[in-house]
Scaffold this motif. Structure first.
Motif, short mmCIF file in Angstrom:
data_model
loop_
_atom_site.label_atom_id
_atom_site.label_comp_id
_atom_site.label_asym_id
_atom_site.label_seq_id
_atom_site.Cartn_x
_atom_site.Cartn_y
_atom_site.Cartn_z
N PRO A 52 11.40 -7.04 4.29
CA PRO A 52 10.97 -6.35 5.52
C PRO A 52 9.49 -5.96 5.48
O PRO A 52 8.82 -5.99 6.52
N GLY A 53 8.99 -5.64 4.31
CA GLY A 53 7.59 -5.24 4.21
C GLY A 53 6.64 -6.38 4.53
O GLY A 53 5.66 -6.22 5.27
N VAL A 54 6.92 -7.56 3.99
CA VAL A 54 6.06 -8.71 4.28
C VAL A 54 6.11 -9.03 5.77
O VAL A 54 5.07 -9.28 6.40
N ASP A 76 -3.86 -7.97 14.37
CA ASP A 76 -5.04 -7.22 13.91
C ASP A 76 -6.10 -8.21 13.40
O ASP A 76 -7.03 -8.57 14.13
N ALA A 122 -0.67 -6.29 10.37
CA ALA A 122 -2.00 -6.43 9.75
C ALA A 122 -2.61 -7.80 10.02
O ALA A 122 -3.83 -7.92 10.12
N LEU A 123 -1.77 -8.83 10.16
CA LEU A 123 -2.33 -10.18 10.34
C LEU A 123 -2.43 -10.56 11.82
O LEU A 123 -3.52 -10.58 12.39
N GLN A 149 6.73 -7.05 8.25
CA GLN A 149 6.02 -6.02 9.02
C GLN A 149 4.50 -6.20 8.94
O GLN A 149 3.80 -6.19 9.97
N TYR A 150 3.98 -6.37 7.73
CA TYR A 150 2.53 -6.54 7.59
C TYR A 150 2.05 -7.85 8.24
O TYR A 150 0.92 -7.93 8.71
N THR A 151 2.89 -8.87 8.20
CA THR A 151 2.49 -10.14 8.83
C THR A 151 2.21 -9.94 10.31
O THR A 151 1.25 -10.50 10.87
#
Lengths: 267, 267, 267
Positions: C171-173, C184, C180-181, C175-177
């Motif tokens: 889930p963390g990957v 953003d 953050a990617l 979410q950041y994908t």
């Protein structure tokens, strides 16, 4: 051009307080991490992501303790020879509870799993960090008096499989795999088996070898790595090994989770 | 912090006598290999494996001469940019009978097969080793007066296959592959074709490109590399490129051995 | 051993006129590029290919402008941590019209796509180049006031696909994908979308991740990269990332060209 003269040494503590990554000067021949001013001069954007997303957010996520995040990060940096962040992260690892003996074992494990020169390089950098902190591992035994017990049934199954597949491809590799790795290195008590597997999984993802993750991730989970910790291992690796390496590893993690009944196979 | 001041220079010979890997000081901007004391401070375990398993045992195994072990090791270190061991291994290679001209050709071959910057980097390090030993290649011809003969039949078959597959994908790559590689680089007489292939195979394994090993391992064996030497090449690579790279390459070596009738296909 | 003392500084301009790659001294802890004399001492062959094939021929080919060749080359050098050529190529990129803000964005993009430490390292080197040229990005906004518009339909399709495949793997990957990617980093206006994709494609080829090229090469061509430019991207990468990486990527480029109707599927 950054100066590197003797009179700055008393200011190192002060300087490091102003910088995201400079914890100390690097040894001769190794690069210093950029200061906060240098990061701003080049890329306020990169400094923003480093400070606000990586150091402030990622490192404080639940699901995986800072100690384990340090083990994963160091394994990745050493595998990828990203020397510039190593002094900072060796210090951070010690602050997060990784012991000097565990650092010695992590470096030794990575020699076999990522190539000898990466660990020779890490020793040169860590030697300076130890020197600055007054740490000395010289009294540790080179060979353990009491190796960990071995599960001979599964080890013999592994040996038979490797011998059938590769015994006439490279007898030397097959011999060292048994003698130096599975009946020696993996039995060293200075690093818990779960952590040794975590180092190995991190190195495999960081070096772009996802096919071999299946064996080592199962081994890590057999030795206590939880599903949530494995999930967060990928999150930590995304930043330090890069998104593409992690996206190549995610299908392998999914198949391991499925085979252990942790997620639905049609998930 | 390791000092690097001028007055230590007369002690270099003495210091290197105490150390596994320090054969000389690295040039400015390149890291020194750790001394024996530094290795002990950080990891008596890693020092034990370096001294007793790698340097004392691996390098003295039968089946592959020290000269060839040096060629494989240098190719791996340059491919993986493990600079810290390069001064030691350039010196060891010269001691093992690799000639200065062969080193020049190895570096040139690796530029094309692992990326230009790796060879630029190796030149900077080897220049200091040559300087210390009074070696100078400046009089070697940049372009050979008498290139090796070319097997036009097999070369034309290679060109046709590449052109059919990739002629409209990248005409530039296809053109340079013929003009700069197979009708130029591979015909340079300064390195025997078997050794040029050994450099290439080592680089392919070390950079995690096992699929392209088939062509180059066959070429190496066509030019005289024996099965036993190929088997021991994998053993040497296991330590210097890391176990996972070698386990990814072993199925390819097996299929080449099988296709040449050297081992049973159901082996 | 190369000297690195203060009195040589006034000679830098003169020295660089004699050398293929030395544009300035490297910062402390980073290696200097070899001088023309050092290249000749070690390998007249490698100097010949560097001067006559790479710098004189490759860089002046039609089909791709020097500015784009610089973007591809820098992305490859940073991905592969080939520090020794970075000062020369950062300067060359600025001379070829890559702006300081674009360099900031290239480094930021590569942090996510090749691992954080590679960009930290690049910042340390570029800081010295900026210093020597009087460039300072400190006033650039860390977060853009006006991000690029987002195509929500295709973004939601991407999110759904990734979530279905990997939502319970990490889930963390996932979410950041998204956060953050794609909502953003990719919306930052300091680097044109075509160029951001060119950086990403170069990094994927250079790090041996051809499977993920399909998505990013299509994105690059959707944003204006022509077929001829893509073909010449491979030519530039052959020299800087090495032939094997490019031969692993060529089938992927071919399938993208085919799927876009640019070449025949049976070509």
């Amino acid at each position: 051009m950054r100066s590197k003269t003797l009179w700055v040494l008393p200011l190192v503590g002060l300087l490091s307080a102003c910088s995201s990554l400079q914890s100390s000067q690097a040894p001769a021949g190794f690069p210093d991490a950029p200061s906060a001013d240098e990061m701003n001069r080049v890329s306020p954007a990169f400094k923003h992501y480093t400070d606000d997303v990586v150091l402030e957010d990622l490192w404080h996520r639940p699901g995986l303790a800072p100690r384990e995040r340090s083990i994963i990060t160091l394994s990745t940096l050493i595998t990828q020879r990203q020397d510039v962040e190593l002094p900072y992260h060796f210090n951070k690892a010690l602050d997060n509870g990784v012991t000097p003996e565990e650092l010695s074992e992590i470096i030794t494990q990575l020699a076999f799993y990522t190539g000898w020169g990466n660990s020779t390089n890490a020793v040169a950098i860590l030697s300076d960090v130890f020197d600055a902190r007054g740490i000395d591992n010289s009294d540790l035994p080179a060979e353990p008096a009491n190796p960990l017990p071995i599960d001979m049934e599964s080890e013999q199954a592994r040996e038979q499989l490797v011998d059938e597949n590769f015994g006439d491809v490279s007898p030397g590799v097959v011999q060292y795999t048994t003698d130096a790795l599975f009946r020696d290195l993996w039995l060293r008590p200075g690093l818990a088996p779960r952590d040794r597997s975590l180092v190995t999984v991190s190195a495999l993802v960081a070096s772009g070898q996802p096919d071999q993750v299946t064996f080592h991730l199962n081994r890590a989970m057999d030795n206590g790595l939880t599903q949530e910790e494995a999930q967060e291992t990928l999150t930590q690796l995304a930043f330090y090994a890069g998104w593409p390496r992690v996206f190549s590893a995610m299908p392998v993690f999914r198949s391991v989770f499925e085979s252990r009944g942790l997620i639905d196979a049609d998930g």
